[in-house]
Design a protein around this motif. Structure first.
Motif, PDB file in Angstrom:
ATOM      1  N   VAL A 110      73.095  59.917 118.355  1.00  0.00           N
ATOM      2  CA  VAL A 110      72.270  59.609 119.394  1.00  0.00           C
ATOM      3  C   VAL A 110      73.025  58.690 120.534  1.00  0.00           C
ATOM      4  O   VAL A 110      74.046  58.100 120.371  1.00  0.00           O
ATOM      5  N   PRO A 111      72.444  58.546 121.722  1.00  0.00           N
ATOM      6  CA  PRO A 111      73.064  57.624 122.787  1.00  0.00           C
ATOM      7  C   PRO A 111      72.796  56.058 122.402  1.00  0.00           C
ATOM      8  O   PRO A 111      71.875  55.714 121.681  1.00  0.00           O
ATOM      9  N   THR A 112      74.041  55.306 122.735  1.00  0.00           N
ATOM     10  CA  THR A 112      73.987  54.130 122.019  1.00  0.00           C
ATOM     11  C   THR A 112      74.042  53.235 123.606  1.00  0.00           C
ATOM     12  O   THR A 112      75.026  53.190 124.245  1.00  0.00           O
ATOM     13  N   ILE A 113      73.438  51.993 123.147  1.00  0.00           N
ATOM     14  CA  ILE A 113      73.241  51.070 124.209  1.00  0.00           C
ATOM     15  C   ILE A 113      73.679  49.594 123.856  1.00  0.00           C
ATOM     16  O   ILE A 113      73.057  49.175 122.621  1.00  0.00           O
ATOM     17  N   ALA A 114      74.606  48.826 124.409  1.00  0.00           N
ATOM     18  CA  ALA A 114      74.801  47.566 124.068  1.00  0.00           C
ATOM     19  C   ALA A 114      74.106  46.756 125.288  1.00  0.00           C
ATOM     20  O   ALA A 114      74.368  46.673 126.374  1.00  0.00           O
ATOM     21  N   ALA A 115      73.178  45.875 124.856  1.00  0.00           N
ATOM     22  CA  ALA A 115      72.672  44.913 125.592  1.00  0.00           C
ATOM     23  C   ALA A 115      73.108  43.343 125.405  1.00  0.00           C
ATOM     24  O   ALA A 115      73.027  42.782 124.135  1.00  0.00           O
ATOM     25  N   LEU A 116      73.814  43.156 126.274  1.00  0.00           N
ATOM     26  CA  LEU A 116      74.736  42.109 126.384  1.00  0.00           C
ATOM     27  C   LEU A 116      74.255  40.716 127.029  1.00  0.00           C
ATOM     28  O   LEU A 116      73.843  40.801 128.415  1.00  0.00           O
ATOM     29  N   ALA A 117      74.567  39.657 126.447  1.00  0.00           N
ATOM     30  CA  ALA A 117      74.270  38.334 127.036  1.00  0.00           C
ATOM     31  C   ALA A 117      75.242  37.420 126.440  1.00  0.00           C
ATOM     32  O   ALA A 117      75.700  37.375 125.355  1.00  0.00           O
ATOM     33  N   GLY A 118      75.631  36.610 127.211  1.00  0.00           N
ATOM     34  CA  GLY A 118      76.476  35.184 126.794  1.00  0.00           C
ATOM     35  C   GLY A 118      77.860  35.900 126.209  1.00  0.00           C
ATOM     36  O   GLY A 118      78.405  36.934 126.736  1.00  0.00           O
ATOM     37  N   ALA A 119      78.519  35.275 125.045  1.00  0.00           N
ATOM     38  CA  ALA A 119      79.904  35.623 124.670  1.00  0.00           C
ATOM     39  C   ALA A 119      79.769  37.170 124.242  1.00  0.00           C
ATOM     40  O   ALA A 119      78.966  37.257 123.291  1.00  0.00           O
ATOM     41  N   CYS A 120      80.648  37.898 124.902  1.00  0.00           N
ATOM     42  CA  CYS A 120      80.842  39.123 124.306  1.00  0.00           C
ATOM     43  C   CYS A 120      82.474  39.494 124.269  1.00  0.00           C
ATOM     44  O   CYS A 120      83.146  40.012 125.017  1.00  0.00           O
ATOM     45  N   VAL A 121      83.091  38.855 123.183  1.00  0.00           N
ATOM     46  CA  VAL A 121      84.450  38.660 123.110  1.00  0.00           C
ATOM     47  C   VAL A 121      85.078  39.281 121.802  1.00  0.00           C
ATOM     48  O   VAL A 121      84.503  39.305 120.807  1.00  0.00           O
ATOM     49  N   GLY A 122      86.434  39.750 121.968  1.00  0.00           N
ATOM     50  CA  GLY A 122      87.047  40.251 120.695  1.00  0.00           C
ATOM     51  C   GLY A 122      86.582  41.451 120.200  1.00  0.00           C
ATOM     52  O   GLY A 122      86.249  42.497 121.106  1.00  0.00           O
ATOM     53  N   GLU A 123      85.970  41.510 118.913  1.00  0.00           N
ATOM     54  CA  GLU A 123      85.356  42.614 118.548  1.00  0.00           C
ATOM     55  C   GLU A 123      84.124  43.048 119.051  1.00  0.00           C
ATOM     56  O   GLU A 123      83.638  44.273 119.431  1.00  0.00           O
ATOM     57  N   GLY A 124      83.486  41.858 119.399  1.00  0.00           N
ATOM     58  CA  GLY A 124      82.105  42.059 120.357  1.00  0.00           C
ATOM     59  C   GLY A 124      82.468  43.029 121.664  1.00  0.00           C
ATOM     60  O   GLY A 124      81.642  43.836 121.825  1.00  0.00           O
ATOM     61  N   ALA A 125      83.429  42.830 122.403  1.00  0.00           N
ATOM     62  CA  ALA A 125      83.673  43.260 123.360  1.00  0.00           C
ATOM     63  C   ALA A 125      84.138  44.883 123.162  1.00  0.00           C
ATOM     64  O   ALA A 125      83.823  45.723 123.786  1.00  0.00           O
ATOM     65  N   LEU A 126      84.889  44.925 121.882  1.00  0.00           N
ATOM     66  CA  LEU A 126      85.381  46.393 121.803  1.00  0.00           C
ATOM     67  C   LEU A 126      83.968  47.363 121.036  1.00  0.00           C
ATOM     68  O   LEU A 126      83.885  48.533 121.605  1.00  0.00           O
ATOM     69  N   LEU A 127      83.027  46.703 120.616  1.00  0.00           N
ATOM     70  CA  LEU A 127      81.809  47.269 120.086  1.00  0.00           C
ATOM     71  C   LEU A 127      81.128  47.584 121.119  1.00  0.00           C
ATOM     72  O   LEU A 127      80.462  48.842 121.429  1.00  0.00           O
ATOM     73  N   ALA A 128      80.927  46.815 122.406  1.00  0.00           N
ATOM     74  CA  ALA A 128      80.227  47.166 123.502  1.00  0.00           C
ATOM     75  C   ALA A 128      80.917  48.206 124.137  1.00  0.00           C
ATOM     76  O   ALA A 128      80.199  49.168 124.888  1.00  0.00           O
ATOM     77  N   ALA A 129      82.345  48.201 124.367  1.00  0.00           N
ATOM     78  CA  ALA A 129      83.040  49.219 124.850  1.00  0.00           C
ATOM     79  C   ALA A 129      82.606  50.855 124.223  1.00  0.00           C
ATOM     80  O   ALA A 129      82.817  51.682 124.791  1.00  0.00           O
ATOM     81  N   VAL A 133      76.519  53.202 126.812  1.00  0.00           N
ATOM     82  CA  VAL A 133      75.889  52.306 128.281  1.00  0.00           C
ATOM     83  C   VAL A 133      75.614  51.190 127.687  1.00  0.00           C
ATOM     84  O   VAL A 133      75.585  50.747 126.722  1.00  0.00           O
ATOM     85  N   ARG A 134      76.052  50.147 128.755  1.00  0.00           N
ATOM     86  CA  ARG A 134      75.991  48.680 128.592  1.00  0.00           C
ATOM     87  C   ARG A 134      74.949  48.026 129.809  1.00  0.00           C
ATOM     88  O   ARG A 134      74.917  48.550 130.969  1.00  0.00           O
ATOM     89  N   ALA A 191      81.019  49.422 134.527  1.00  0.00           N
ATOM     90  CA  ALA A 191      80.916  49.222 133.327  1.00  0.00           C
ATOM     91  C   ALA A 191      79.532  49.009 132.750  1.00  0.00           C
ATOM     92  O   ALA A 191      79.294  48.920 131.578  1.00  0.00           O
ATOM     93  N   LEU A 192      78.690  48.536 133.796  1.00  0.00           N
ATOM     94  CA  LEU A 192      77.265  48.269 133.407  1.00  0.00           C
ATOM     95  C   LEU A 192      76.487  49.201 134.014  1.00  0.00           C
ATOM     96  O   LEU A 192      76.543  49.557 135.245  1.00  0.00           O
ATOM     97  N   ARG A 193      75.482  49.639 133.200  1.00  0.00           N
ATOM     98  CA  ARG A 193      74.062  50.318 133.871  1.00  0.00           C
ATOM     99  C   ARG A 193      73.318  49.439 134.902  1.00  0.00           C
ATOM    100  O   ARG A 193      72.826  49.816 135.818  1.00  0.00           O
ATOM    101  N   GLU A 207      63.387  50.129 127.875  1.00  0.00           N
ATOM    102  CA  GLU A 207      63.210  51.026 128.989  1.00  0.00           C
ATOM    103  C   GLU A 207      64.218  52.161 128.913  1.00  0.00           C
ATOM    104  O   GLU A 207      64.068  53.204 129.119  1.00  0.00           O
ATOM    105  N   LEU A 208      65.387  51.611 129.141  1.00  0.00           N
ATOM    106  CA  LEU A 208      66.699  52.442 129.155  1.00  0.00           C
ATOM    107  C   LEU A 208      66.785  53.358 127.892  1.00  0.00           C
ATOM    108  O   LEU A 208      67.024  54.505 128.486  1.00  0.00           O
ATOM    109  N   ALA A 209      66.595  52.743 126.891  1.00  0.00           N
ATOM    110  CA  ALA A 209      66.712  53.543 125.801  1.00  0.00           C
ATOM    111  C   ALA A 209      65.560  54.755 125.758  1.00  0.00           C
ATOM    112  O   ALA A 209      65.970  55.711 125.272  1.00  0.00           O
TER     113      ALA A 209
END
Length: 271
Positions: A110-129, A133-134, A191-193, A207-209
């Motif tokens: 299924v399509p995947t969405i990362a809902a991001l706020a604050g720190a999105c660093v290291g492995e967090g940034a990789l999972l978001a990538a 959709v972000r 890189a962001l919706r 709503e996006l999901a």
């Protein structure tokens, strides 16, 4: 959906799940550690992806971070995991588990969405990538300040993931500057919706999901899978083992971890 506050979250598992209609939410839940990921969380994320694949009622998957004193998607890997990397086998286990989690997220049906706020660093940034959709709030800070912190490196495949959403030049600039990208930086790179107020992140993500869940699933799947294959074409199966070993087994890496824990500036020696 109401994400647990810090006190409530601390008594709950490190990953929470919640179904909202056809949308499966996954909430990283270590707010005191800014949701830094542990090996158990990586394994649980892999398991959740398998559960989603087996449940035809799920039409979209959302990743986000539990609320804390400060917003955070994920502040990288848990430091205790990094401290344990001292042998080739140690770094192989570390990289393999993280890569398995990333691949599971990329391969989920299924399509995947990362809902991001604050720190999105290291492995967090990789999972978001790895997500399709972000969506983010103005508080997001995205990146890999490893050139001034722990002194490790990214695999070729992870660099390819980042270049796929940011472009090669911006990926290199991000690493070379050791600077975290802002919401404006990410939006400027495409890189962001969207960028939404902090209080609206959950509602706008749902709503996006739901919008994605209503589209032709085979069209979405074949598109994302074709782009993944195109991105990975030509990547060497083990072409960066020497590069990873050079960093993870170096004196600089051990110095970087110690300095990070001691809250001081590391002294690099290039070895």
């Amino acid at each position: 959906m109401t994400i647990a506050t810090t006190g409530e979250a601390d008594a709950l598992p490190e990953i929470l799940t919640e179904r909202r209609g056809a949308v499966q939410w996954v909430i990283f839940n270590r707010p005191k550690a800014r949701n830094a990921i542990t090996p158990w969380m990586e394994d649980r994320l892999i398991e959740i992806c398998r559960e989603v694949d087996a449940d035809p009622a799920v039409k979209a998957l959302v990743l986000t971070g539990a609320a804390g004193d400060k917003p955070a998607f994920m502040a990288g890997a848990d430091l205790s995991c990094l401290q344990s990397v001292k042998t080739p086998e140690d770094y192989t286990i570390l990289e393999d588990r993280a890569e398995t989690a990333a691949m599971a997220l990329e391969a989920v049906r299924v399509p995947t969405i990362a809902a991001l706020a604050g720190a999105c660093v290291g492995e967090g940034a990789l999972l978001a990538a790895c997500c399709d959709v972000r969506i983010a709030t103005p508080s997001v800070r995205f990146g890999f300040p490893i050139a001034r912190t722990v002194g490790n490196c990214l695999s070729i495949k992870n660099l390819a993931r980042l270049a796929a959403i940011l472009g090669t030049a911006r990926t290199k600039e991000m690493i070379f500057s050791a600077r975290l990208l802002t919401a404006d930086d990410l939006a400027g790179a495409g890189a962001l919706r969207g960028v939404v107020p902090d209080d609206d992140l959950t509602e706008r993500t749902q709503e996006l999901a739901e919008e994605l869940a209503g589209l032709a699933p085979l069209t979405l799947w074949t598109t994302r899978e074709a782009l993944r294959r195109w991105r990975d074409h030509g990547l060497p199966a083990d072409g960066d083992a020497d590069l990873l070993r050079l960093c993870y087994l170096s004196a600089d890496y051990q110095e970087g971890i110690a300095a990070f824990l001691e809250k001081r500036r590391p002294v690099w020696v290039g070895q």
